[in-house]
Motif scaffolding. Structure first.
Motif, short mmCIF file in Angstrom:
data_model
loop_
_atom_site.label_atom_id
_atom_site.label_comp_id
_atom_site.label_asym_id
_atom_site.label_seq_id
_atom_site.Cartn_x
_atom_site.Cartn_y
_atom_site.Cartn_z
N PRO A 113 0.80 -1.29 -0.01
CA PRO A 113 -0.04 0.16 -0.03
C PRO A 113 0.87 1.40 -0.02
N SER A 124 -0.79 3.47 6.53
CA SER A 124 -0.97 2.99 5.14
C SER A 124 -2.25 3.31 4.35
N SER A 126 -4.59 1.79 1.15
CA SER A 126 -4.82 0.94 -0.11
C SER A 126 -6.29 1.30 -0.91
N PRO A 132 -3.80 3.07 -7.50
CA PRO A 132 -2.62 3.30 -6.47
C PRO A 132 -2.35 4.82 -6.53
N ALA A 135 -4.39 6.24 -3.64
CA ALA A 135 -3.79 5.67 -2.41
C ALA A 135 -2.65 6.65 -2.01
#
Length: 208
Positions: A113, A124, A126, A132, A135
C-alpha cells in the motif's frame, strides 16, 4: 479476494526481486529498509539499481528468470515489464513465500500500500489496486496532518504504556490512563514531561 492489512517483520528474510526498472528499484528500497537480504534477477538494471549494485547493496544475478532463482526465497517480487513472465514467477514461487506481482497484485498474496512513517507511527492506504495514485494522494494528505509532532507524541505514549505496565498501577487505572493520554492536552511537551515525572515518582513511591 479480501485483503487483510498486516505489519510484517522482514528483517533477515531472503527476498528476490525479478526486474531491473523503476518498480523493482522501489521494491528494493523498501525491502532494504526492512532489513531483508535482497537478490535482484535481471539482465539489465536502470541507473539507480546499477549504482546500488556497484555499492554491493544486493546480489545481482545478471540473467533472465528461472524457477531456481526463487526456490529458497521468503519474499518474491515479480517486477518485470512482461505480464506473462510475472505470472510465471508467481506460479513457481515457494508455497511459504510472500509473493507480489507488481503489475497485478491480485495474482500474489502480498500487496504494497501507499504509506508513510513518522517515528513509531505508520499509516498505510490501499485502494485494493483500483487506483494506486489515489492511495498515494491520500497518504500524502495524511502525512501533512500527522507531522513530526505526532512522532514525538507516539514516542511519549509508548513510554507511558511501558510505565503503566508496572505493578504500581492497577488494570483499571492503567486503562483509565491510556484513554486519558489521548486527550489534546497530552500532545504538549510540557504536559508530557509532567506526566512522565508523575509516573516515575509513583513507581519510586514518592508520588503524593
Amino acid at each position: 479476494m479480501v485483503w487483510v492489512p498486516v505489519m510484517v517483520d522482514l528483517d533477515g528474510k531472503q527476498a528476490v526481486v525479478i526486474g531491473g526498472g523503476k518498480v523493482a528499484a522501489r521494491r528494493f528500497r523498501l525491502l532494504q529498509e526492512a532489513g531483508a537480504y535482497v537478490t535482484v534477477v535481471s539482465p539489465h538494471l536502470n541507473d539507480e539499481l546499477q549504482a546500488m549494485a556497484q555499492q554491493r547493496a544486493f546480489i545481482w544475478k545478471q540473467k533472465t528468470f528461472e524457477p531456481e532463482d526463487i526456490r529458497q526465497a521468503d519474499v518474491v517480487i515479480a517486477a518485470t515489464n512482461d505480464p506473462e513472465t510475472n505470472s510465471r514467477i508467481v506460479a513457481h514461487a515457494p508455497a511459504k513465500a510472500l509473493v507480489n506481482d507488481a503489475g497485478h497484485a491480485g495474482n500474489g498474496n502480498l500487496a504494497f500500500p501507499a504509506f508513510f512513517q513518522k517515528g513509531r507511527l505508520s499509516i498505510s492506504v490501499s485502494t485494493a489496486g483500483a487506483s494506486p495514485k489515489l492511495a498515494s494522494k491520500i497518504a500524502n494528505e495524511l502525512s501533512e496532518h500527522y507531522d513530526t509532532n505526532y512522532a514525538q507524541y507516539v514516542d511519549f505514549l509508548y513510554e507511558c504504556r511501558q510505565l503503566l505496565k508496572r505493578p504500581q498501577f492497577s488494570p483499571s487505572e492503567r486503562s483509565e490512563w491510556l484513554e486519558k493520554l489521548l486527550g489534546e492536552a497530552y500532545r504538549k511537551p510540557e504536559k508530557q514531561q509532567e506526566t512522565l515525572s508523575f509516573f516515575h515518582s509513583r513507581i519510586q513511591g514518592t508520588a503524593r
